[in-house]
Write an enzyme that holds these catalytic residues in place. Structure first.
Site, PDB file in Angstrom:
ATOM      1  N   GLU A 160       0.654  -1.309  -0.001  1.00 38.56           N
ATOM      2  CA  GLU A 160       0.060   0.071  -0.167  1.00 38.56           C
ATOM      3  C   GLU A 160       1.422   0.989   0.127  1.00 38.56           C
ATOM      4  O   GLU A 160       0.607   2.512   0.947  1.00 38.56           O
ATOM      5  CB  GLU A 160      -1.120   0.289   1.289  1.00 38.56           C
TER       6      GLU A 160
HETATM    7  C1  ACM Z   1      -1.656  -5.548   4.080  1.00 37.98           C
HETATM    8  O1  ACM Z   1      -3.247  -5.858   4.633  1.00 37.98           O
HETATM    9  N1  ACM Z   1      -2.212  -4.226   4.288  1.00 37.98           N
HETATM   10  C2  ACM Z   1      -0.958  -6.063   3.934  1.00 37.98           C
END
Ligand code: ACM
Length: 545
Positions: free
Chosen positions: A345
């Site tokens: 992310e």
């Molecule tokens: C995640 O759940 N951001 C790895």
């Protein structure tokens, strides 16, 4: 030749001598162990989790009582350690003192023998339970430790007080041959969004060990907090460690505390995998050292639940010096082979910068002797095949690219394996952006076949991550983790052909005496026919029903 005598022919000399002495003393007019008439048992229906690969039932049960002793390979400290672990657990659970390697000339014992047997796999073990001995064979102390968990699960939580003048715990007779399907069977705790101190993590390790899990991934850093002392960058914990989701005080592990956790895990044959998430999820690092984000601003501490807004400056050499120090210090405290670099992310990092960054961090991890793991986004970067990608997103493009590059894949698909997903719409804690995951859904999938993009040979194992945005106490943590964690333990250990929800749920209900004893605040899902814990034995016994 019976299985037992074939086994004994491979037993090492000291243990053979001991067995022979026991036999001779049995033939002479020396005092004998009392003969007990034990109830019929059924090893094949024992409520073992994970379910063993092969179980053969034999009528002769073993009476665990104050005439029992544990004997381990002479001169093998690690085997003695496993014997002591078993003895301590029996002391705690059954309140029964079982000596380890007592002086055999003074007393007569029925033995539990931990026998080193070359030629078996790392975690493989065999148990042969008969009326006068329990033989536990393995090549390694780790294998013995896994077998000891099976044995612990076979000991009833209550003694049978009708068989003798003293308490006897009847262990069902037969043989078990067992080994894991996957070499990596893990859990993850997010100690960054909410901090959990080492006593909470130790309890989690105890439970993981009981169900033969062998890796605990610690998500040590995120936007909301930095949880591990780095002596060369002290503000990470002095400033970055002081916050968490919701604005409470947070906390961090000193290096001494982290070492204590690593050792505690090691005593249970569990390997700690430390994660420092980067280049995104780094607000707490940049609050502590504002140069890290490269935008000239000192960020505010963040105590919300959004993701994807922070990044490290990918073009500054001092950022890589910082990362080098962090990886060096944590690697020196971590004996296990892996270092997790996060990489998920990173929406605030331009794609080209993300690739540049990951390609610079991977060699730093290697320099300190560790294998890099990253969330599946790292699969989009051209990397050598020794990097492990952890599959979490529904979009399979990243993981497909990782598999094409020959990378190993750790299976944590959020829709099935995220412990922070709520059980259902009335669950007290958790999120549901990926799915609701009821207890049966958590169990009824196959890591082996979940994604056609991932060949079986590429799968390193299974890990169940528990993100902590919505939980801040051990009771809340346990509500999300249990009973689902046990299902992941079985998915990692038991071959697909041996797995069935109908069978599993009946073994699951028989775990409640253990849950009760450890005060595990599990979620009593309606999909499982829970019963009063006190009425349950770990194996079915037709005579006492
Ligand atoms: C995640 O759940 N951001 C790895």
């Amino acid at each position: 030749m019976s299985i037992l005598s074939r086994r004994i022919s491979k037993v090492s000399l000291p243990i053979l001598l001991f067995l022979a002495l026991g036999f001779l003393s049995g033939c002479s007019r020396e005092p004998k162990l009392p003969e007990l008439v034990l109830p019929e048992t059924d090893l094949a229906s024992a409520a073992l989790i994970p379910k063993p690969v092969r179980v053969v039932n034999k009528p002769a049960a073993f009476p665990l009582d104050h005439h029992t002793a544990i004997f381990t390979e002479m001169g093998r400290d690690a085997f003695t350690g496993v014997g002591l672990f078993l003895s301590q657990e029996i002391q705690k659970t059954q309140n029964l003192a079982i000596p380890v390697n007592p002086d055999s000339s003074t007393d007569l014992f029925r033995g539990i023998y931990l026998i080193q047997t070359p030629g078996m796999e790392q975690e493989q073990y065999e148990l042969a339970i008969s009326s006068d001995s329990i033989l536990l064979r393995s090549a390694t102390a780790e294998g013995a430790f896994r077998g000891v968990q099976t044995l612990r699960q076979l000991i009833p939580h209550i003694s049978n007080d009708t068989l003798a003048e003293y308490p006897v715990w009847v262990i069902p007779g037969g043989t078990i041959q067992d080994e894991p399907t996957f070499e990596y069977r893990g859990g993850m705790l997010d100690v960054a969004r909410h901090f959990f101190d080492i006593s909470d993590v130790k309890k989690y390790l105890d439970i993981m060990a009981y169900y033969k899990m062998n890796y605990l991934h610690l998500h040590l850093t995120d936007d909301q907090g930095w949880r591990i002392e780095i002596t060369s960058w002290p503000k990470l914990t002095e400033i970055g460690g002081q916050t968490e989701v919701g604005g409470e005080a947070g906390g961090y592990y000193t290096q001494e505390a982290y070492k204590e956790l690593v050792a505690y895990a090691g005593d249970r044959y569990i390997t700690i995998v430390p994660e420092v998430d980067m280049p995104g999820h780094t607000n707490a690092a940049s609050v502590s050292y504002p140069f890290l984000n490269g935008n000239g601003k000192t960020p505010k501490p963040y105590t919300g639940m959004r993701v994807g807004f922070s990044t490290l400056d990918t073009r500054k050499d001092t950022v890589y010096q910082f990362i080098d120090d962090v990886v060096r210090e944590i690697s020196a405290l971590t004996p296990g082979p892996y270092f997790h670099i996060g990489g998920d992310e990173s929406h605030a990092t331009p794609k080209a910068e993300y690739e540049y960054f990951i390609k610079r961090v991977v060699p730093i991890v290697r320099k300190y002797g560790k294998i890099p793991i990253g969330w599946d986004e790292v699969g989009t970067v051209s990397l050598d095949a020794d990097v492990v990608a952890q599959y979490w997103q529904q979009d399979k493009a990243n993981v497909a690219r990782a598999a094409e590059q020959g990378m190993k894949i750790l299976m944590s698909p959020a829709k099935k394996a995220y412990l922070d997903m709520s059980y259902d719409s009335i669950s007290k804690f958790g999120l549901h952006w990926a799915a609701y995951i009821p207890v049966d859904s958590a169990y009824t999938w196959s890591p082996e076949t979940y994604s056609s993009e991932i060949p079986r040979a590429a799968i390193l194992g299974v890990e169940a991550p528990l993100w902590s945005e919505t939980i801040s106490t051990i009771a809340e943590l346990e509500y999300l983790a249990f009973p689902r964690l046990l299902g992941y333990a079985e998915l990692g250990w038991t071959p697909p052909a041996e797995r069935s929800w109908e069978d599993y749920k009946m073994r699951l209900i028989r775990q409640t005496p253990y849950f009760k004893r450890l005060d595990i605040q599990f979620y009593p899902s309606q999909r499982v026919p829970w019963m009063e814990a006190d009425s349950l034995l770990p194996w079915h016994n037709n005579r006492t029903k």
